[in-house]
Scaffold this motif. Structure first.
Motif, mmCIF file in Angstrom:
data_model
loop_
_atom_site.group_PDB
_atom_site.id
_atom_site.type_symbol
_atom_site.label_atom_id
_atom_site.label_comp_id
_atom_site.label_asym_id
_atom_site.label_seq_id
_atom_site.Cartn_x
_atom_site.Cartn_y
_atom_site.Cartn_z
ATOM 1 N N ASP A 1 -8.285 4.205 -5.677
ATOM 2 C CA ASP A 1 -7.788 5.491 -5.245
ATOM 3 C C ASP A 1 -7.377 5.456 -3.778
ATOM 4 O OD1 ASP A 1 -7.575 7.727 -7.086
ATOM 5 O OD2 ASP A 1 -8.520 8.891 -5.476
ATOM 6 N N ASP A 2 -8.176 4.755 -3.021
ATOM 7 C CA ASP A 2 -7.896 4.648 -1.588
ATOM 8 C C ASP A 2 -6.638 3.816 -1.341
ATOM 9 O OD1 ASP A 2 -8.739 5.288 1.072
ATOM 10 O OD2 ASP A 2 -9.210 3.152 1.323
ATOM 11 N N ASP A 3 -6.505 2.735 -2.113
ATOM 12 C CA ASP A 3 -5.299 1.916 -2.013
ATOM 13 C C ASP A 3 -4.057 2.759 -2.252
ATOM 14 O OD1 ASP A 3 -6.676 -0.417 -1.516
ATOM 15 O OD2 ASP A 3 -6.767 -1.008 -3.623
ATOM 16 N N LEU A 4 -4.148 3.587 -3.262
ATOM 17 C CA LEU A 4 -3.002 4.415 -3.634
ATOM 18 C C LEU A 4 -2.584 5.313 -2.475
ATOM 19 C CD1 LEU A 4 -1.118 5.107 -5.988
ATOM 20 C CD2 LEU A 4 -2.674 6.971 -6.552
ATOM 21 N N ASP A 5 -3.552 5.957 -1.880
ATOM 22 C CA ASP A 5 -3.252 6.804 -0.733
ATOM 23 C C ASP A 5 -2.566 6.021 0.367
ATOM 24 O OD1 ASP A 5 -4.151 9.128 -1.762
ATOM 25 O OD2 ASP A 5 -6.135 9.041 -0.847
ATOM 26 N N HIS A 6 -3.167 4.902 0.663
ATOM 27 C CA HIS A 6 -2.660 4.107 1.772
ATOM 28 C C HIS A 6 -1.254 3.579 1.489
ATOM 29 C CE1 HIS A 6 -4.544 1.897 5.387
ATOM 30 N NE2 HIS A 6 -3.267 2.064 5.589
ATOM 31 N N LEU A 7 -1.093 3.071 0.278
ATOM 32 C CA LEU A 7 0.218 2.542 -0.095
ATOM 33 C C LEU A 7 1.274 3.640 -0.058
ATOM 34 C CD1 LEU A 7 1.857 0.125 -1.090
ATOM 35 C CD2 LEU A 7 1.278 0.785 -3.430
ATOM 36 N N GLY A 8 0.918 4.785 -0.570
ATOM 37 C CA GLY A 8 1.851 5.897 -0.552
ATOM 38 C C GLY A 8 2.249 6.275 0.862
ATOM 39 N N ILE B 1 2.120 4.438 3.526
ATOM 40 C CA ILE B 1 2.899 3.354 4.142
ATOM 41 C C ILE B 1 4.341 3.353 3.648
ATOM 42 C CG2 ILE B 1 3.199 0.852 4.160
ATOM 43 C CD1 ILE B 1 0.171 0.560 4.242
ATOM 44 N N MET B 2 4.501 3.361 2.338
ATOM 45 C CA MET B 2 5.843 3.205 1.803
ATOM 46 C C MET B 2 6.717 4.426 2.072
ATOM 47 S SD MET B 2 5.468 0.210 1.039
ATOM 48 C CE MET B 2 7.204 -0.046 0.684
ATOM 49 N N THR B 3 6.105 5.598 2.090
ATOM 50 C CA THR B 3 6.874 6.782 2.439
ATOM 51 C C THR B 3 7.383 6.680 3.872
ATOM 52 O OG1 THR B 3 5.552 8.123 0.928
ATOM 53 C CG2 THR B 3 6.823 9.281 2.613
ATOM 54 N N ARG B 4 6.495 6.259 4.731
ATOM 55 C CA ARG B 4 6.885 6.128 6.132
ATOM 56 C C ARG B 4 7.982 5.079 6.288
ATOM 57 N NH1 ARG B 4 2.966 3.452 9.168
ATOM 58 N NH2 ARG B 4 1.530 4.512 7.771
ATOM 59 N N VAL B 5 7.770 3.939 5.639
ATOM 60 C CA VAL B 5 8.749 2.853 5.740
ATOM 61 C C VAL B 5 10.103 3.283 5.166
ATOM 62 C CG1 VAL B 5 9.331 0.589 4.784
ATOM 63 C CG2 VAL B 5 7.075 0.980 5.775
ATOM 64 N N ARG B 6 10.048 3.925 4.021
ATOM 65 C CA ARG B 6 11.297 4.351 3.395
ATOM 66 C C ARG B 6 12.065 5.320 4.291
ATOM 67 N NH1 ARG B 6 10.705 8.518 -1.219
ATOM 68 N NH2 ARG B 6 10.086 9.608 0.679
#
Lengths: 174, 174
Positions: B140-147, B149-154
DNA sequence: CCGGAATGCTTCGAAGTCGAAGCACCAATC
DNA sequence: GATTGGTGCTTCGACTTCGAAGCATTCCGG
């Protein structure tokens, strides 16, 4: 989004929340954008496609000859695609192909001096682009976390599906 | 020559931020694998390519008509690519095209009932694949973090390069 | 209102990818 | 040694994508 979780449930399948869908779409779009920019850079600085760059990089880091199948692994999803690209790279004198002495069916592919030089020439720009687009937005902690996540995910995916060499007829699960 | 390839690394591949390169390669390969599997599923269950699915999903979530350019944004990198795909989707009666009343240059694209139904039919399988390949490996924590990160990067990437509509001749700064 | 530039979309040709079929070679069996 | 099946690579055809060129429409300055 394409439907609330309630909508998806109506279809009879447990839903993935909108949060997960959002993560998924952000991931895919970000990588798509990154890849596109990287391709621009490779084309501009080395007249290479991303696939060709991957092939050369793989050969450079392999430390020795690779067969076509080994080379294809993880880069293209068909053998014929590799044959085509290898033909281009050979014509450009970036790689050489010769039959394997051990197994005459196999073709051993090696990178040439020119190929190594080209990789060395485009790699800095490649790294530059990825830094500007990807790593600039990431904190040190983000980088660690992203690395851990994607490595885990990649390995998980690698284990799942057949890769470049699916059995021609069917493969009894070993 | 190519006979002693153990020196390949010495040939010209400098070690440039190995940690970042590792993250980068893992990211690219994981997404490549994921996309490939997703395409298999879409082709099997709905006879759709990933691009076509993206277009339909975008239309479904838009809640109204979109112009060709709006539709292309973030999906294809050329206008002509969209024209081609829109032609296919229209022939399959999944979308409709009609000239805009406001601006006769524009084409308004709308999704049909059949298109909506198709999206609803393939989405569960799509979600299933992504869960099995991607989300299964994430806490669950990975999901938050990945989201995050990728939103910011995108968003960072979106701001940087020109997207589907680059100025036709040249862009004076401004 | 008119003319030139910009914009939205399509057409056209070139390039790349994949899957299926085919050829050559290896391995196992008799 | 010959036959049969499996493997490695290539060839071929269909499809998709992109970039450049082209047409129609709109915007803007006069």
């Amino acid at each position: 989004m394409v439907g609330t979780p309630a909508d998806a449930d109506a279809g009879g399948v447990p839903a993935l929340g909108p949060r997960q869908l959002g993560v998924y779409f952000a991931l895919m779009e970000a990588v798509s954008l990154l890849q596109h920019q990287v391709e621009q850079q490779l084309r501009a600085e080395g007249d290479l496609s991303y696939v060709q760059f991957q092939l050369l990089a793989r050969l450079a880091s392999a430390g020795g000859d690779l067969t076509m199948t080994q080379l294809a692994d993880g880069v293209v999803y068909s053998r014929s695609g590799l044959t085509y690209q290898a033909g281009l790279l050979e014509k450009a004198e970036l790689i050489t192909r010769r039959p394997s002495p051990d197994d005459e069916r196999s073709t051993l592919v090696a990178i040439t001096e020119a190929g190594l030089a080209l990789v060395g020439r485009v790699l800095p720009g490649h790294v530059e682009v990825t830094r500007g687009l990807l790593f600039d937005s990431l904190s040190d902690d983000d980088l660690d976390h992203l690395g851990a996540i994607m490595t885990r995910v990649r390995d998980h995916m690698r284990a799942q599906p057949p890769r470049s060499a699916v059995p021609r007829k069917r493969k009894p699960s070993g």
